[in-house]
Write a protein that holds these residues in place. Structure first.
Motif, mmCIF file in Angstrom:
data_model
loop_
_atom_site.group_PDB
_atom_site.id
_atom_site.type_symbol
_atom_site.label_atom_id
_atom_site.label_comp_id
_atom_site.label_asym_id
_atom_site.label_seq_id
_atom_site.Cartn_x
_atom_site.Cartn_y
_atom_site.Cartn_z
ATOM 1 N N GLU A 42 0.829 -1.208 0.000
ATOM 2 C CA GLU A 42 0.000 0.000 0.000
ATOM 3 C C GLU A 42 0.866 1.262 0.000
ATOM 4 N N ARG A 43 1.919 1.222 0.814
ATOM 5 C CA ARG A 43 2.840 2.357 0.884
ATOM 6 C C ARG A 43 3.516 2.583 -0.477
ATOM 7 N N GLY A 44 3.915 1.499 -1.120
ATOM 8 C CA GLY A 44 4.533 1.597 -2.445
ATOM 9 C C GLY A 44 3.567 2.150 -3.481
ATOM 10 N N PHE A 45 2.297 1.693 -3.399
ATOM 11 C CA PHE A 45 1.286 2.195 -4.330
ATOM 12 C C PHE A 45 1.085 3.699 -4.149
ATOM 13 N N LEU A 46 0.976 4.144 -2.913
ATOM 14 C CA LEU A 46 0.802 5.577 -2.645
ATOM 15 C C LEU A 46 2.035 6.375 -3.067
ATOM 16 N N GLY A 47 3.225 5.810 -2.856
ATOM 17 C CA GLY A 47 4.456 6.481 -3.288
ATOM 18 C C GLY A 47 4.522 6.641 -4.795
ATOM 19 N N LEU A 48 4.136 5.579 -5.523
ATOM 20 C CA LEU A 48 4.117 5.680 -6.984
ATOM 21 C C LEU A 48 3.050 6.664 -7.457
ATOM 22 N N GLY A 49 1.924 6.685 -6.762
ATOM 23 C CA GLY A 49 0.885 7.669 -7.090
ATOM 24 C C GLY A 49 1.387 9.095 -6.898
ATOM 25 N N LEU A 50 2.105 9.306 -5.809
ATOM 26 C CA LEU A 50 2.689 10.629 -5.550
ATOM 27 C C LEU A 50 3.676 11.007 -6.649
ATOM 28 N N LEU A 51 4.530 10.072 -7.021
ATOM 29 C CA LEU A 51 5.509 10.323 -8.078
ATOM 30 C C LEU A 51 4.819 10.656 -9.398
ATOM 31 N N PHE A 52 3.755 9.931 -9.718
ATOM 32 C CA PHE A 52 3.017 10.165 -10.958
ATOM 33 C C PHE A 52 2.345 11.540 -10.948
ATOM 34 N N VAL A 53 1.740 11.912 -9.825
ATOM 35 C CA VAL A 53 1.073 13.223 -9.740
ATOM 36 C C VAL A 53 2.083 14.355 -9.892
ATOM 37 N N VAL A 54 3.222 14.242 -9.241
ATOM 38 C CA VAL A 54 4.240 15.300 -9.330
ATOM 39 C C VAL A 54 4.773 15.416 -10.753
ATOM 40 N N SER A 55 5.111 14.289 -11.371
ATOM 41 C CA SER A 55 5.664 14.350 -12.732
ATOM 42 C C SER A 55 4.624 14.845 -13.733
ATOM 43 N N SER A 56 3.361 14.438 -13.580
ATOM 44 C CA SER A 56 2.334 14.916 -14.511
ATOM 45 C C SER A 56 2.041 16.400 -14.298
ATOM 46 N N ALA A 57 2.166 16.894 -13.072
ATOM 47 C CA ALA A 57 1.974 18.334 -12.823
ATOM 48 C C ALA A 57 3.063 19.141 -13.531
ATOM 49 N N PHE A 58 4.310 18.676 -13.472
ATOM 50 C CA PHE A 58 5.387 19.367 -14.183
ATOM 51 C C PHE A 58 5.170 19.317 -15.702
ATOM 52 N N THR A 59 4.728 18.178 -16.203
ATOM 53 C CA THR A 59 4.471 18.044 -17.634
ATOM 54 C C THR A 59 3.345 18.969 -18.079
ATOM 55 N N LEU A 60 2.274 19.032 -17.303
ATOM 56 C CA LEU A 60 1.161 19.918 -17.624
ATOM 57 C C LEU A 60 1.600 21.378 -17.610
ATOM 58 N N ALA A 61 2.380 21.767 -16.622
ATOM 59 C CA ALA A 61 2.868 23.149 -16.555
ATOM 60 C C ALA A 61 3.727 23.485 -17.773
ATOM 61 N N LYS A 62 4.559 22.541 -18.199
ATOM 62 C CA LYS A 62 5.401 22.769 -19.377
ATOM 63 C C LYS A 62 4.550 22.899 -20.637
ATOM 64 N N CYS A 63 3.520 22.064 -20.768
ATOM 65 C CA CYS A 63 2.636 22.132 -21.940
ATOM 66 C C CYS A 63 1.886 23.458 -21.995
ATOM 67 N N VAL A 64 1.400 23.915 -20.854
ATOM 68 C CA VAL A 64 0.693 25.202 -20.802
ATOM 69 C C VAL A 64 1.643 26.329 -21.193
ATOM 70 N N ARG A 65 2.871 26.298 -20.669
ATOM 71 C CA ARG A 65 3.860 27.324 -20.997
ATOM 72 C C ARG A 65 4.206 27.301 -22.480
ATOM 73 N N ASP A 66 4.413 26.105 -23.045
ATOM 74 C CA ASP A 66 4.748 25.994 -24.459
ATOM 75 C C ASP A 66 3.620 26.522 -25.338
ATOM 76 N N ARG A 67 2.378 26.199 -24.993
ATOM 77 C CA ARG A 67 1.234 26.683 -25.769
ATOM 78 C C ARG A 67 1.144 28.207 -25.698
ATOM 79 N N GLN A 68 1.406 28.756 -24.526
ATOM 80 C CA GLN A 68 1.369 30.205 -24.354
ATOM 81 C C GLN A 68 2.461 30.880 -25.193
ATOM 82 N N GLU A 69 3.652 30.286 -25.230
ATOM 83 C CA GLU A 69 4.737 30.850 -26.031
ATOM 84 C C GLU A 69 4.422 30.795 -27.516
ATOM 85 N N VAL A 70 3.817 29.705 -27.981
ATOM 86 C CA VAL A 70 3.451 29.587 -29.391
ATOM 87 C C VAL A 70 2.427 30.648 -29.763
#
Length: 97
Positions: A42-70
């Motif tokens: 359970e701890r491992g599942f929650l840790g992987l979920g945390l890792l996925f949320v953090v990495s997807s938040a960074f990816t989303l922020a980069k996509c929003v920034r790239d779209r704004q620059e275009v």
């Protein structure tokens, strides 16, 4: 002719506050997951979920920034084309209507 950017850069204080806030929340959630009274799976599942949320938040922020620059570049190109057409158009030239 260059147009100054409307977007204002973030201040150092805002950047520091954002980085500290992110770091504290990440550490607090990691400690919370580690201290949960659950099994390792359970701890491992929650840790992987945390890792996925953090990495997807960074990816989303980069996509929003790239779209704004275009959009900003596209707007500048369109404005340059319109400016060029207006400069080339001489309204006082005979035969132009």
């Amino acid at each position: 002719m260059t147009t100054p950017s409307i977007q204002r850069p973030t201040t150092t204080a805002f950047f520091a506050q954002s980085a500290i806030s992110f770091g504290l929340s990440l550490v607090a959630l990691t400690v919370g997951i580690a201290k949960l009274p659950v099994g390792a799976w359970e701890r491992g599942f929650l840790g992987l979920g945390l890792l996925f949320v953090v990495s997807s938040a960074f990816t989303l922020a980069k996509c929003v920034r790239d779209r704004q620059e275009v959009e900003e570049v596209t707007n500048r190109v369109d404005k340059a084309r319109i400016d060029k057409l207006l400069i080339e158009q001489d309204v006082f030239k005979p035969g132009q209507v």
